[in-house]
Design an enzyme around this catalytic site. Structure first.
Site, PDB file in Angstrom:
ATOM      1  N   SER A 135       0.816  -1.225   0.000  1.00 53.45           N
ATOM      2  CA  SER A 135       0.000   0.000   0.000  1.00 53.45           C
ATOM      3  C   SER A 135       0.845   1.269   0.000  1.00 53.45           C
ATOM      4  CB  SER A 135      -0.868  -0.004   1.260  1.00 53.45           C
ATOM      5  OG  SER A 135      -1.449   1.266   1.462  1.00 53.45           O
ATOM      6  N   GLU A 137       0.163   3.613   1.759  1.00 54.66           N
ATOM      7  CA  GLU A 137       0.231   4.029   3.170  1.00 54.66           C
ATOM      8  C   GLU A 137       1.618   3.782   3.754  1.00 54.66           C
ATOM      9  OE1 GLU A 137      -1.828   5.241   5.929  1.00 54.66           O
ATOM     10  OE2 GLU A 137      -2.761   6.164   4.188  1.00 54.66           O
ATOM     11  N   TYR A 158      -1.767   0.250  10.637  1.00 53.15           N
ATOM     12  CA  TYR A 158      -2.005  -0.374   9.330  1.00 53.15           C
ATOM     13  C   TYR A 158      -0.768  -0.216   8.426  1.00 53.15           C
ATOM     14  CZ  TYR A 158      -3.733  -0.831   4.526  1.00 53.15           C
ATOM     15  OH  TYR A 158      -3.879  -1.179   3.205  1.00 53.15           O
TER      16      TYR A 158
HETATM   17  P1  NAP Z   1     -11.475  -4.577   1.644  1.00 53.00           P
HETATM   18  O1  NAP Z   1     -12.608  -4.271   0.734  1.00 53.00           O
HETATM   19  O2  NAP Z   1     -11.468  -4.034   3.020  1.00 53.00           O
HETATM   20  O3  NAP Z   1     -11.382  -6.188   1.719  1.00 53.00           O
HETATM   21  C1  NAP Z   1     -10.584  -6.823   2.688  1.00 53.00           C
HETATM   22  C2  NAP Z   1     -10.781  -8.318   2.573  1.00 53.00           C
HETATM   23  O4  NAP Z   1      -9.980  -8.988   3.557  1.00 53.00           O
HETATM   24  C3  NAP Z   1     -12.228  -8.790   2.814  1.00 53.00           C
HETATM   25  O5  NAP Z   1     -12.502  -9.866   1.943  1.00 53.00           O
HETATM   26  C4  NAP Z   1     -12.173  -9.285   4.256  1.00 53.00           C
HETATM   27  O6  NAP Z   1     -13.155 -10.252   4.562  1.00 53.00           O
HETATM   28  C5  NAP Z   1     -10.794  -9.921   4.257  1.00 53.00           C
HETATM   29  N1  NAP Z   1     -10.255 -10.158   5.588  1.00 53.00           N
HETATM   30  C6  NAP Z   1     -10.091  -9.257   6.590  1.00 53.00           C
HETATM   31  N2  NAP Z   1      -9.534  -9.849   7.662  1.00 53.00           N
HETATM   32  C7  NAP Z   1      -9.346 -11.147   7.330  1.00 53.00           C
HETATM   33  C8  NAP Z   1      -8.830 -12.290   8.020  1.00 53.00           C
HETATM   34  N3  NAP Z   1      -8.377 -12.208   9.275  1.00 53.00           N
HETATM   35  N4  NAP Z   1      -8.787 -13.470   7.365  1.00 53.00           N
HETATM   36  C9  NAP Z   1      -9.245 -13.574   6.107  1.00 53.00           C
HETATM   37  N5  NAP Z   1      -9.764 -12.551   5.399  1.00 53.00           N
HETATM   38  C10 NAP Z   1      -9.807 -11.352   6.021  1.00 53.00           C
HETATM   39  O7  NAP Z   1     -10.090  -4.168   0.974  1.00 53.00           O
HETATM   40  P2  NAP Z   1      -9.764  -3.797  -0.554  1.00 53.00           P
HETATM   41  O8  NAP Z   1     -10.002  -2.341  -0.741  1.00 53.00           O
HETATM   42  O9  NAP Z   1     -10.382  -4.784  -1.438  1.00 53.00           O
HETATM   43  O10 NAP Z   1      -8.174  -3.974  -0.565  1.00 53.00           O
HETATM   44  C11 NAP Z   1      -7.586  -5.239  -0.841  1.00 53.00           C
HETATM   45  C12 NAP Z   1      -6.190  -5.274  -0.262  1.00 53.00           C
HETATM   46  O11 NAP Z   1      -5.408  -4.229  -0.842  1.00 53.00           O
HETATM   47  C13 NAP Z   1      -6.107  -5.045   1.243  1.00 53.00           C
HETATM   48  O12 NAP Z   1      -5.031  -5.818   1.722  1.00 53.00           O
HETATM   49  C14 NAP Z   1      -5.795  -3.571   1.381  1.00 53.00           C
HETATM   50  O13 NAP Z   1      -5.137  -3.335   2.600  1.00 53.00           O
HETATM   51  C15 NAP Z   1      -4.901  -3.375   0.178  1.00 53.00           C
HETATM   52  N6  NAP Z   1      -4.876  -2.039  -0.404  1.00 53.00           N
HETATM   53  C16 NAP Z   1      -6.058  -1.427  -0.724  1.00 53.00           C
HETATM   54  C17 NAP Z   1      -6.013  -0.190  -1.336  1.00 53.00           C
HETATM   55  C18 NAP Z   1      -7.291   0.524  -1.736  1.00 53.00           C
HETATM   56  O14 NAP Z   1      -7.225   1.732  -1.992  1.00 53.00           O
HETATM   57  N7  NAP Z   1      -8.410  -0.181  -1.845  1.00 53.00           N
HETATM   58  C19 NAP Z   1      -4.783   0.426  -1.620  1.00 53.00           C
HETATM   59  C20 NAP Z   1      -3.616  -0.255  -1.284  1.00 53.00           C
HETATM   60  C21 NAP Z   1      -3.657  -1.497  -0.696  1.00 53.00           C
HETATM   61  P3  NAP Z   1     -14.637  -9.806   5.036  1.00 53.00           P
HETATM   62  O15 NAP Z   1     -15.390  -9.482   3.764  1.00 53.00           O
HETATM   63  O16 NAP Z   1     -15.135 -11.031   5.726  1.00 53.00           O
HETATM   64  O17 NAP Z   1     -14.477  -8.612   5.928  1.00 53.00           O
HETATM   65  O1  G4F Z   2     -10.680   6.735   2.453  1.00 50.85           O
HETATM   66  P1  G4F Z   2      -9.711   6.675   3.576  1.00 50.85           P
HETATM   67  O2  G4F Z   2     -10.187   6.058   4.841  1.00 50.85           O
HETATM   68  O3  G4F Z   2      -8.425   5.964   2.999  1.00 50.85           O
HETATM   69  P2  G4F Z   2      -6.888   5.923   3.428  1.00 50.85           P
HETATM   70  O4  G4F Z   2      -6.710   6.221   4.857  1.00 50.85           O
HETATM   71  O5  G4F Z   2      -6.132   6.769   2.463  1.00 50.85           O
HETATM   72  O6  G4F Z   2      -6.554   4.368   3.207  1.00 50.85           O
HETATM   73  C1  G4F Z   2      -6.983   3.696   2.040  1.00 50.85           C
HETATM   74  O7  G4F Z   2      -5.998   3.788   1.043  1.00 50.85           O
HETATM   75  C2  G4F Z   2      -4.765   3.120   1.364  1.00 50.85           C
HETATM   76  C3  G4F Z   2      -3.824   3.353   0.181  1.00 50.85           C
HETATM   77  O8  G4F Z   2      -3.181   4.584   0.318  1.00 50.85           O
HETATM   78  C4  G4F Z   2      -5.041   1.656   1.591  1.00 50.85           C
HETATM   79  F1  G4F Z   2      -3.874   1.004   1.815  1.00 50.85           F
HETATM   80  C5  G4F Z   2      -6.004   1.493   2.743  1.00 50.85           C
HETATM   81  O9  G4F Z   2      -6.311   0.111   2.889  1.00 50.85           O
HETATM   82  C6  G4F Z   2      -7.284   2.243   2.417  1.00 50.85           C
HETATM   83  O10 G4F Z   2      -7.901   1.602   1.318  1.00 50.85           O
HETATM   84  O11 G4F Z   2      -9.207   8.154   3.939  1.00 50.85           O
HETATM   85  C7  G4F Z   2      -8.666   9.017   2.956  1.00 50.85           C
HETATM   86  C8  G4F Z   2      -8.423  10.392   3.577  1.00 50.85           C
HETATM   87  C9  G4F Z   2      -7.646  10.344   4.891  1.00 50.85           C
HETATM   88  O12 G4F Z   2      -6.664  11.345   4.874  1.00 50.85           O
HETATM   89  C10 G4F Z   2      -8.681  10.670   5.961  1.00 50.85           C
HETATM   90  O13 G4F Z   2      -8.172  11.331   7.110  1.00 50.85           O
HETATM   91  O14 G4F Z   2      -9.690  10.957   3.896  1.00 50.85           O
HETATM   92  C11 G4F Z   2      -9.605  11.586   5.162  1.00 50.85           C
HETATM   93  N1  G4F Z   2     -10.946  11.694   5.730  1.00 50.85           N
HETATM   94  C12 G4F Z   2     -11.563  12.876   6.055  1.00 50.85           C
HETATM   95  N2  G4F Z   2     -12.766  12.643   6.590  1.00 50.85           N
HETATM   96  C13 G4F Z   2     -11.780  10.690   6.048  1.00 50.85           C
HETATM   97  C14 G4F Z   2     -12.920  11.283   6.589  1.00 50.85           C
HETATM   98  N3  G4F Z   2     -11.639   9.353   5.913  1.00 50.85           N
HETATM   99  C15 G4F Z   2     -12.681   8.561   6.314  1.00 50.85           C
HETATM  100  N4  G4F Z   2     -12.567   7.206   6.161  1.00 50.85           N
HETATM  101  N5  G4F Z   2     -13.831   9.089   6.867  1.00 50.85           N
HETATM  102  C16 G4F Z   2     -14.001  10.454   7.032  1.00 50.85           C
HETATM  103  O15 G4F Z   2     -15.023  10.932   7.521  1.00 50.85           O
END
Ligand code: NAP
Ligand code: G4F
Length: 342
Positions: A135, A137, A158
């Site tokens: 990520s 992050e 995280y």
């Molecule tokens: P998400 O929608 O939150 O999905 C997370 C998945 O992990 C869900 O299927 C969840 O199952 C499963 N999970 C959580 N805890 C688990 C455990 N202990 N054992 C087995 N499965 C578990 O995340 P996403 O947005 O698809 O992201 C996919 C991956 O990419 C994650 O690792 C995230 O950290 C990473 N990532 C995401 C972003 C982004 O912007 N989306 C960016 C960078 C990296 P349940 O459905 O049962 O909760």
């Molecule tokens: O949508 P967010 O919660 O995503 P964040 O923290 O960037 O993390 C996501 O992206 C990562 C990749 O860079 C992934 F690895 C991670 O798993 C996840 O998918 O928040 C985005 C921004 C933050 O700066 C937060 O402080 O939005 C700001 N924010 C402002 N108000 C809020 C809110 N975020 C959330 N969730 N809820 C609010 O009300």
């Protein structure tokens, strides 16, 4: 791949946003897809229900298995019995704000879950190719633009857990010759994004406000800068990483930057409203330490994988608002802001 022996992929996190899009992609490509699902008292397979067919159906190529990343012996059994050609480790406690509330659990799943899976691959003598969902992050406080050479400086439990997973993935590549690649993905969103991530929280609220079902939206830091792309395009990059001739690490991003305030303006603007009339501040949505700015340089993925993003943030906001408006018409109001700190 030949006609009698389809490629087999195992996806952890198959019920999540990315897992669902990756499953669609791999099924289209002819794969047999195995997904790890957590047992829960209510169904958690909404995002993949449209892909599921009864396993007794001849030719069914999506198979689900109960398991959890905290259960190492189960992971060994699964790798041993499925014998996957590719493993995509997408499972994680993926919410940054929640990771401050549940730091140990986040470390256990988002960090140690990866070593359990890699050890299962090693213990089973598997030569599966391994994708780790790393990520942006991990860059945390290091200023943009960020690329594969940028130092990590995580700002949350995280982010720290993802740094561990990144390095253990690299270590298994170097120590044991596992074909293990890190995709360092910047924020990517879609209509399937979890309700408590900022983009989806905004677009769901916009749909409800436009429909007269909500009057206020409580938010945290509006100044954070993010590089938001479109999830279906990002899972294509994951697949390309495992088809590459060697394991490597790649940034996947759009290279563009918008603040949370910009995303509010775009989303409310799409329905002809001014966000300032509805958005209120609530400190519970702040994080103890914030990641101020993430903007990715995806040049390496473009050069070596031939990957480029097409949907940029303004179009993404439009796609998500329209999808939430359509969903609201179908299902009515089911949004409950139950998890108050997310
Ligand atoms: P998400 O929608 O939150 O999905 C997370 C998945 O992990 C869900 O299927 C969840 O199952 C499963 N999970 C959580 N805890 C688990 C455990 N202990 N054992 C087995 N499965 C578990 O995340 P996403 O947005 O698809 O992201 C996919 C991956 O990419 C994650 O690792 C995230 O950290 C990473 N990532 C995401 C972003 C982004 O912007 N989306 C960016 C960078 C990296 P349940 O459905 O049962 O909760
Ligand atoms: O949508 P967010 O919660 O995503 P964040 O923290 O960037 O993390 C996501 O992206 C990562 C990749 O860079 C992934 F690895 C991670 O798993 C996840 O998918 O928040 C985005 C921004 C933050 O700066 C937060 O402080 O939005 C700001 N924010 C402002 N108000 C809020 C809110 N975020 C959330 N969730 N809820 C609010 O009300």
């Amino acid at each position: 791949m030949n006609n009698t022996q389809p490629m087999r992929a195992l996806i952890t996190g198959i019920t999540g946003q990315d897992g669902s899009y990756l499953t669609e992609l791999l099924l289209e490509k002819g794969y047999e897809v195995h997904g790890l699902v957590r047992r829960s008292s209510t169904f958690n397979t909404d995002r993949i229900d449209h892909l599921y067919v009864d396993p007794h159906t001849p030719g069914a190529r999506l198979k689900l298995h109960f398991a959890d990343l905290t259960d190492a012996s189960r992971l060994v059994t699964l790798i041993d019995t499925i014998q996957p050609h590719e493993v995509y480790n997408l499972a994680a406690q993926s919410h940054v704000r929640v990771s401050f509330d549940e730091p140990e659990y986040t470390g256990d799943t988002t960090g140690l879950g990866t070593i359990r899976l890699l050890e299962a691959i090693r213990a089973a003598g598997s030569d599966a190719r391994f994708y780790q969902a790393s990520s942006s992050e991990m860059f945390g406080a290091t200023p943009p633009p960020q690329n594969e050479e940028t130092p990590f400086y995580p700002r949350s439990p995280y982010g720290a857990a993802k740094v561990y997973s990144y390095w253990i993935t690299k270590n298994y590549r170097e120590a044991y010759g596992v074909f293990a690649s890190n995709g360092i993905l910047f924020n990517h969103e879609s209509p399937r994004r979890g309700d408590t991530f900022v983009t989806r929280k905004i677009t769901r609220a916009v749909a409800r406000i436009a429909a007269g079902q909500q009057s206020e939206l409580f938010m945290g830091n509006l100044d954070a800068v993010r590089d938001w792309g479109y999830a279906p395009e990002y899972v294509e990059a994951m697949w390309r990483m495992l088809q590459h001739d060697e394991p490597d690490d790649f940034v996947v991003a759009t290279g563009t930057s918008y603040t949370v305030r910009d995303f509010l303006e775009l989303s409310f603007g799409h329905v002809g409203l001014d966000y300032r009339d509805y958005v209120r501040f609530d400190e519970r949505y702040l994080r103890p330490t914030e990641v101020d700015a993430l903007i990715g340089d995806f040049g390496k993925a473009q050069d070596r994988l031939g990957w480029t993003p097409k949907v940029l943030t303004p179009r993404l906001a439009q796609i998500m608002v329209e999808a939430d408006q359509a969903a609201l018409e179908v299902e009515g109001s089911r949004y409950v802001d139950a998890v108050q700190t997310a």
